[in-house]
Design an enzyme around this catalytic site. Structure first.
Site, mmCIF file in Angstrom:
data_model
loop_
_atom_site.group_PDB
_atom_site.id
_atom_site.type_symbol
_atom_site.label_atom_id
_atom_site.label_comp_id
_atom_site.label_asym_id
_atom_site.label_seq_id
_atom_site.Cartn_x
_atom_site.Cartn_y
_atom_site.Cartn_z
ATOM 1 N N TYR A 144 0.776 -0.923 -0.220
ATOM 2 C CA TYR A 144 -0.249 -0.402 -0.119
ATOM 3 C C TYR A 144 1.020 1.156 -0.170
ATOM 4 O O TYR A 144 1.698 1.362 1.000
ATOM 5 C CB TYR A 144 -1.218 0.352 1.118
ATOM 6 C CG TYR A 144 -1.544 1.231 1.371
ATOM 7 C CD1 TYR A 144 -3.428 0.573 0.327
ATOM 8 C CD2 TYR A 144 -1.569 2.488 1.871
ATOM 9 C CE1 TYR A 144 -4.429 2.046 0.589
ATOM 10 C CE2 TYR A 144 -2.297 3.031 1.991
ATOM 11 C CZ TYR A 144 -3.837 2.917 1.109
ATOM 12 O OH TYR A 144 -5.177 4.387 1.013
ATOM 13 N N PHE A 201 -5.996 9.481 -3.244
ATOM 14 C CA PHE A 201 -4.174 8.545 -4.032
ATOM 15 C C PHE A 201 -4.149 7.400 -3.026
ATOM 16 O O PHE A 201 -3.928 7.638 -1.615
ATOM 17 C CB PHE A 201 -3.551 9.938 -3.883
ATOM 18 C CG PHE A 201 -1.645 9.416 -3.824
ATOM 19 C CD1 PHE A 201 -1.281 9.225 -5.605
ATOM 20 C CD2 PHE A 201 -1.612 8.288 -3.470
ATOM 21 C CE1 PHE A 201 -0.663 8.510 -6.154
ATOM 22 C CE2 PHE A 201 -0.336 7.988 -3.951
ATOM 23 C CZ PHE A 201 0.568 8.159 -5.413
ATOM 24 N N GLU A 202 -3.960 6.836 -3.756
ATOM 25 C CA GLU A 202 -3.174 4.936 -3.153
ATOM 26 C C GLU A 202 -3.135 4.576 -4.460
ATOM 27 O O GLU A 202 -3.225 4.446 -5.845
ATOM 28 C CB GLU A 202 -4.145 4.417 -2.212
ATOM 29 C CG GLU A 202 -5.652 4.324 -2.908
ATOM 30 C CD GLU A 202 -6.332 3.523 -1.488
ATOM 31 O OE1 GLU A 202 -6.415 3.494 -0.797
ATOM 32 O OE2 GLU A 202 -7.359 2.825 -2.189
ATOM 33 N N ILE A 203 -1.686 3.790 -4.312
ATOM 34 C CA ILE A 203 -1.193 2.971 -4.873
ATOM 35 C C ILE A 203 -0.877 1.938 -4.296
ATOM 36 O O ILE A 203 -0.736 1.831 -3.495
ATOM 37 C CB ILE A 203 0.331 3.360 -5.832
ATOM 38 C CG1 ILE A 203 -0.349 4.594 -6.839
ATOM 39 C CG2 ILE A 203 0.889 2.535 -6.851
ATOM 40 C CD1 ILE A 203 1.378 5.214 -7.030
#
Length: 334
Positions: A144, A201-203
């Site tokens: 994450y 926002f998250e990758i």
């Protein structure tokens, strides 16, 4: 990206910037989801912005609407309570919070993929990104990634932490021995300090959301009705799960990705309510700001503010904004 047809201009702005700053070099596919069919004009005007593959999907009805077993009277009282308490948008968000917590990664357009980058309409991207963050995450065994962390609105999740504690008491096998409880709690898990990774926002690795641990966790939360009786957001839900079920070294702070959220307070767009709010920005610092050709002001940063030579200066020349939870994350590295 979760968007509605009326968000077209904001979608174009975000796609145009991310293509220019990053994706023109990597050509990763785009996926757009909506609870109503996208118009032909929306598809035409978005598709022309990129040479990458673009898909437009419809969210299944059962993944979006309030389940029939929810007591609507109790849910309405929960919404009214937040409005009476003055909680911003206290009557909104439930369907999308639940969808993003437990269903987006199950959509047929996303099942072929492992990694995703969550993109919002009306977001500014300040800096060039010349490396592949997906490969970085994979090569370094990350799960994450985030850029901003902040406290959740406590009135929206009054029973979430007690429910989490009940779950881990019943399923201790899912809790990582080297977890990030110290990010979530200042007293070893007795209470929740409200810190979460802001999921605008998250990758992240969707296989984590598809895992047995997270599936059981979401089902446990779902069965309480808390997404509707209160307003459990996917930001705290994702954050708590990532912090407890992964190792602390599997969560990554993307301090080199600069972004500005200019018109949304919470993680993702609500198809039934338009709103505008304060700006939250993350601006890279020092060498990363220079090498990224960043257009943001490094002194205007929610997560970290340059305070060179001050008594509170940290090793990387930054201090933290008052409402940022980044200090809680950084102490995991101590």
């Amino acid at each position: 990206m979760l968007a509605r047809n009326t968000d077209l201009n904001g979608v174009i702005s975000s796609v145009e910037q991310l293509e220019a700053r990053f994706n023109r070099k990597f050509n990763y596919p785009w996926v757009f989801l909506n609870d109503e069919p996208f118009t032909a004009d929306f598809k035409r005007r978005v598709s022309v912005l990129t040479d990458a593959d673009v898909s437009f999907g419809l969210i299944p009805h059962e993944h979006w609407v309030q389940p029939d077993w929810i007591d609507e009277g109790r849910a309405q009282e929960g919404r009214n309570k937040l409005v009476r308490q003055g909680v911003i948008y206290g009557g909104n968000y439930r369907n999308m919070c639940r969808f993003n917590s437990g269903f987006f990664f199950r959509h047929e357009l996303l099942t072929p993929y492992k990694w995703y980058w969550r993109v919002e309409p009306d977001v500014r991207y300040y800096c060039d990104l010349d490396y592949d963050p997906f490969l970085f995450m994979e090569d370094h065994n990350k799960v994450y990634g985030f850029t901003i962390s902040m406290p959740e609105w406590e009135p929206t999740i009054p029973s979430l932490w007690s429910t989490v504690k009940d779950f881990i008491a019943e399923h201790p096998q899912y809790v990582s021995p080297d977890n990030s409880m110290d990010f979530l709690s200042d007293n070893a898990g007795d209470s929740y300090n409200m810190c979460h990774f802001w999921s605008n926002f998250e990758i992240a690795d969707m296989d984590f959301w598809r895992s047995e641990a997270y599936t059981k966790f979401f089902e446990y939360l779902e069965n309480t009705g808390g997404f509707y009786y209160e307003r459990w957001g996917d930001a705290p839900v994702h954050s708590i799960a990532a912090a407890l079920f992964t190792r602390k070294d599997q969560i990554h702070f993307f301090k080199d990705i600069g972004k500005l959220w200019s018109c949304r307070l919470v993680f993702i767009i609500d198809p039934f309510a338009g709103y505008k709010h304060a700006e939250f920005a993350h601006c890279p610092q020092g060498k990363q700001w220079r090498e990224g050709h960043c257009s943001c002001d490094p002194n205007d940063n929610f997560g970290a503010i340059i305070l060179h030579g001050s008594p509170g200066e940290t090793n990387d020349g930054t201090d933290f904004a008052q409402n940022s939870c980044l200090r809680h994350f950084m102490r995991l590295q101590d």
